[in-house]
Design a protein around this motif. Sequence first.
Motif, short mmCIF file in Angstrom:
data_model
loop_
_atom_site.label_atom_id
_atom_site.label_comp_id
_atom_site.label_asym_id
_atom_site.label_seq_id
_atom_site.Cartn_x
_atom_site.Cartn_y
_atom_site.Cartn_z
N ILE A 1 -9.41 -9.73 -14.34
CA ILE A 1 -10.68 -9.88 -15.05
C ILE A 1 -11.61 -8.69 -14.87
CG2 ILE A 1 -10.70 -12.42 -15.12
CD1 ILE A 1 -12.49 -12.38 -12.62
N ASP A 2 -11.36 -7.87 -13.84
CA ASP A 2 -12.23 -6.71 -13.63
C ASP A 2 -11.71 -5.48 -14.37
OD1 ASP A 2 -10.01 -6.20 -12.11
OD2 ASP A 2 -11.07 -5.92 -10.21
N GLY A 3 -10.65 -5.65 -15.16
CA GLY A 3 -10.12 -4.52 -15.91
C GLY A 3 -9.04 -3.76 -15.16
N SER A 4 -8.82 -4.12 -13.89
CA SER A 4 -7.76 -3.49 -13.11
C SER A 4 -6.41 -4.04 -13.56
CB SER A 4 -7.99 -3.80 -11.64
OG SER A 4 -6.98 -3.21 -10.85
N THR A 5 -5.43 -3.16 -13.66
CA THR A 5 -4.09 -3.57 -14.07
C THR A 5 -3.10 -3.17 -12.99
OG1 THR A 5 -4.59 -3.35 -16.42
CG2 THR A 5 -2.28 -3.17 -15.81
N LEU A 6 -2.27 -4.12 -12.57
CA LEU A 6 -1.19 -3.78 -11.64
C LEU A 6 0.12 -3.80 -12.41
CD1 LEU A 6 -2.12 -5.65 -8.32
CD2 LEU A 6 -2.17 -3.19 -8.76
N ALA A 7 0.87 -2.70 -12.27
CA ALA A 7 2.15 -2.57 -12.97
C ALA A 7 3.25 -2.43 -11.94
CB ALA A 7 2.12 -1.32 -13.84
N GLN A 8 4.37 -3.10 -12.18
CA GLN A 8 5.52 -2.89 -11.31
C GLN A 8 6.48 -1.97 -12.04
OE1 GLN A 8 8.88 -4.09 -11.61
NE2 GLN A 8 9.57 -3.49 -9.58
N MET A 9 6.97 -0.98 -11.31
CA MET A 9 7.88 0.01 -11.90
C MET A 9 9.14 0.12 -11.06
SD MET A 9 5.37 3.22 -12.50
CE MET A 9 3.67 3.04 -13.00
N GLY A 10 10.16 0.67 -11.66
CA GLY A 10 11.39 0.94 -10.93
C GLY A 10 12.44 1.43 -11.89
N VAL A 11 13.58 1.83 -11.32
CA VAL A 11 14.68 2.21 -12.20
C VAL A 11 15.17 0.95 -12.90
CG1 VAL A 11 15.34 4.21 -10.83
CG2 VAL A 11 16.31 1.99 -10.26
N ALA A 12 15.86 1.12 -14.03
CA ALA A 12 16.33 -0.01 -14.82
C ALA A 12 17.67 -0.48 -14.25
CB ALA A 12 16.47 0.39 -16.28
N ASP A 13 17.60 -1.25 -13.18
CA ASP A 13 18.81 -1.77 -12.53
C ASP A 13 18.51 -3.20 -12.14
OD1 ASP A 13 20.82 -2.49 -10.57
OD2 ASP A 13 21.26 -0.35 -10.35
N MET A 14 19.28 -4.15 -12.68
CA MET A 14 19.00 -5.57 -12.45
C MET A 14 19.10 -5.94 -10.97
SD MET A 14 17.85 -7.06 -14.98
CE MET A 14 17.82 -8.68 -14.24
N ARG A 15 19.77 -5.09 -10.18
CA ARG A 15 19.90 -5.44 -8.76
C ARG A 15 18.54 -5.44 -8.04
NH1 ARG A 15 24.81 -1.48 -7.51
NH2 ARG A 15 23.45 -0.21 -8.82
N LEU A 16 17.58 -4.70 -8.59
CA LEU A 16 16.25 -4.70 -7.96
C LEU A 16 15.59 -6.07 -8.03
CD1 LEU A 16 16.42 -1.48 -7.96
CD2 LEU A 16 13.99 -1.59 -8.34
N PRO A 17 15.40 -6.65 -9.23
CA PRO A 17 14.78 -7.99 -9.24
C PRO A 17 15.66 -9.06 -8.60
CG PRO A 17 15.41 -7.29 -11.48
CD PRO A 17 15.55 -6.09 -10.59
N ILE B 1 10.49 -0.35 0.05
CA ILE B 1 11.82 0.05 0.51
C ILE B 1 12.93 -0.35 -0.44
CG2 ILE B 1 11.28 0.10 2.99
CD1 ILE B 1 12.43 -2.74 3.21
N ASP B 2 12.66 -1.29 -1.35
CA ASP B 2 13.70 -1.69 -2.30
C ASP B 2 13.66 -0.84 -3.58
OD1 ASP B 2 11.38 -2.65 -3.39
OD2 ASP B 2 12.01 -4.74 -3.51
N GLY B 3 12.79 0.16 -3.61
CA GLY B 3 12.72 1.02 -4.78
C GLY B 3 11.70 0.55 -5.80
N SER B 4 11.13 -0.63 -5.57
CA SER B 4 10.10 -1.14 -6.47
C SER B 4 8.80 -0.39 -6.21
CB SER B 4 9.92 -2.63 -6.20
OG SER B 4 8.91 -3.17 -7.02
N THR B 5 8.09 -0.07 -7.28
CA THR B 5 6.81 0.63 -7.16
C THR B 5 5.72 -0.19 -7.83
OG1 THR B 5 7.87 2.80 -7.12
CG2 THR B 5 5.58 2.74 -7.84
N LEU B 6 4.62 -0.41 -7.12
CA LEU B 6 3.48 -1.07 -7.74
C LEU B 6 2.40 -0.02 -7.98
CD1 LEU B 6 3.19 -4.52 -5.90
CD2 LEU B 6 3.90 -4.10 -8.26
N ALA B 7 1.92 0.02 -9.21
CA ALA B 7 0.90 0.99 -9.60
C ALA B 7 -0.35 0.25 -10.04
CB ALA B 7 1.41 1.85 -10.76
N GLN B 8 -1.51 0.75 -9.62
CA GLN B 8 -2.74 0.16 -10.13
C GLN B 8 -3.28 1.09 -11.20
OE1 GLN B 8 -6.14 1.21 -9.70
NE2 GLN B 8 -7.11 -0.59 -10.54
N MET B 9 -3.69 0.51 -12.31
CA MET B 9 -4.18 1.29 -13.44
C MET B 9 -5.54 0.76 -13.88
SD MET B 9 -0.93 1.29 -15.97
CE MET B 9 0.75 1.42 -15.38
#
Lengths: 389, 389
Positions: free
Chosen positions: B254-270, A254-262
């Motif tokens: 360790i299993d090769g899975s990668t989690l990425a956090q994405m979002g617009v580039a706005d410091m208010r998110l973090p 809801i905060d616009g953050s997206t978590l992606a698994q790759m």
Amino acid sequence: MSSVKRISILGSTGSIGKNTLDIVARNRNQFQVVSLASRSDVESIVRQAREYKPKLVALFDEEAACDAESSLAGSGISVLSGTEGILEASTIPEADTVVSAIVGAAGVMPTFAAVEAGKDVALANKEALVAAGSIIINEAQRTGARILPVDSEHSAVFQAIMGQDTDGVERLILTASGGPFFGKGFDILDRVTPEMALDHPRWEMGPKVTVDSATMMNKGLEVIEAHWLFGVPDERIEVVVHPQSIVHSMVEFIDGSTLAQMGVADMRLPIAFALGYPDRMSLPFEPLDLTAEGRLEFFKPDLEFFPCLSLAYKALRRGGGIPAVMNAANEVAVGAFLNGQLPFTGIPLVVAHVMETAPEVQDRNLAEILRGDSWARKAANDYIASPGV
Amino acid sequence: MSSVKRISILGSTGSIGKNTLDIVARNRNQFQVVSLASRSDVESIVRQAREYKPKLVALFDEEAACDAESSLAGSGISVLSGTEGILEASTIPEADTVVSAIVGAAGVMPTFAAVEAGKDVALANKEALVAAGSIIINEAQRTGARILPVDSEHSAVFQAIMGQDTDGVERLILTASGGPFFGKGFDILDRVTPEMALDHPRWEMGPKVTVDSATMMNKGLEVIEAHWLFGVPDERIEVVVHPQSIVHSMVEFIDGSTLAQMGVADMRLPIAFALGYPDRMSLPFEPLDLTAEGRLEFFKPDLEFFPCLSLAYKALRRGGGIPAVMNAANEVAVGAFLNGQLPFTGIPLVVAHVMETAPEVQDRNLAEILRGDSWARKAANDYIASPGV
């Protein structure tokens, strides 16, 4: 991992089953196979049984079961046949985790039985939740069975949601490779042969799933599966085409953050995750190198090019037994296409026709679902046999 | 969120401070500001104080504090000055969470004080962990203070690790926009003006951080910060250039899975994530639309083009007080560049020289760190003033 996990593999001779055994082979101290089940592949299951020494082997086909019984005579391994045999394999008391990897609607009953028996279910058979989602999820809540997704997309969502408050989930975004025909002109659709449809650019999978991937019905089934697994309504589940198949799916909060698994496109990753859950196991695959991949691309799916995707959303919105009807019609249509009895473009036509002509179908119990499934198979076959289709 | 969270903002008049107050303004029922601190920006802090009615306002600059005191006379808001005033603001008993957003080494002491007082610290001042990581992390373990990263990269890692077993972490992959000069030829480096360096393509930040972003020292500082925040050694922290700044960082398991956090580039998110933790709050920003973005690209950083990144890894490997020395030298060099006293290419030369000539510096306590910091500032200034640099 503290103790050995005992697993049953339903569909051990298919693509998921073989990959599951590959994971077991690499981690013998962590896993023990207690039952194996297959439709009719005697040769493979006998070889697997000799290697992994389960307590029980089940073959749906009676003749195949007889052959396996002779081959395994004196090994101490029981061999059972028919639906009862498969159900025995899925509920065997020794198993902690059941890998449900029988393809198609044939996997619904054994999956339900495993959930009813309170097993953790590593679920690769998406049709179980498509056809009987409400029944299976309710049963899992009753028995405390955990459903651990094996589809790479649902495993991705599951991993991204872990440790997050589910109240914070805004949308699920399932990625699709787009299959072999994405980005091609509409004229290709009239010329698609089974060979072309089976030549998937990214994933190695069984024939049914590969054709579903080419029509994007596979993604439609996954939308329905995601709805049941994560309790998110259809309007908050999106599909994006991502030809590189690196991002396996995403969760937007809801905060616009997206978590992606790759990860690399190897089914052993989500299988190992489901088997080892909640621990991850070290796997010997090349880690993802995004700088070597260079770029990740994302496109909106063209719903005219992929009508099956819209049909699946429609089935989910109609609810009740309609997703089961859609799934059954699709299974028949894909089979007819693979046998050369139906053109590729006929698959969505058959599914749409069966859905439009379906009577009210409820989903209060498995019998109702299976009745809807049977009705749809007959309707699909009739339609395919009728002149002009 | 069950109750109102009371927050102190150190550096309230800077970029992070203002964005923090923007989040507070949008969620008045969730947050109450109890103290505000700034170096010398009287006008802004008085306006903020009138709007958010904290208990305490602190200005490091004595004269500025006097001016603020007159302006706020009769408001019931206390005004303090100097280091004591800033420390008072960072340890005020009423605060649950301290936003540590003072830029540079000046933020080290107040951050330590907040941790010592057992506050949750929303940490934007990366220099605190760069210079005094071991001391601050040990103190946080002692007092139970939680350090919640506000840097978008560390917030991304934090979000990706949530709910995961940290034993399963294989690598942290920090993304970098590459700043305004990524992909340009080496010849541009000799012509970089402060104006060019301050024109960041993706993020709006204060001048020090923006220049650090252009040299990639910012990413180097973040590597050191990540080491302390997540307990991962330098050889398992990687940097990839990702010009779109959509993927804010990644965690490989360790299993090769990668989690990425994405979002617009706005410091208010973090910022909002750190303030609301563990709950996410609904934010009114456009959600990420990857299909509109089209593609995400990833490149290996060119360490010859960005020598500051290598210097930071070197400082982390040498350990002790060397990262503090490096950070201080960099602050002086960036200041000299912004004042026109040093060319852009002089920044890594100054930092490298100071690191090479540094005596053994320990990090057993803050006094040792601050001594190393002072030594490095003098050495950097001397080197900049010396002929031929």
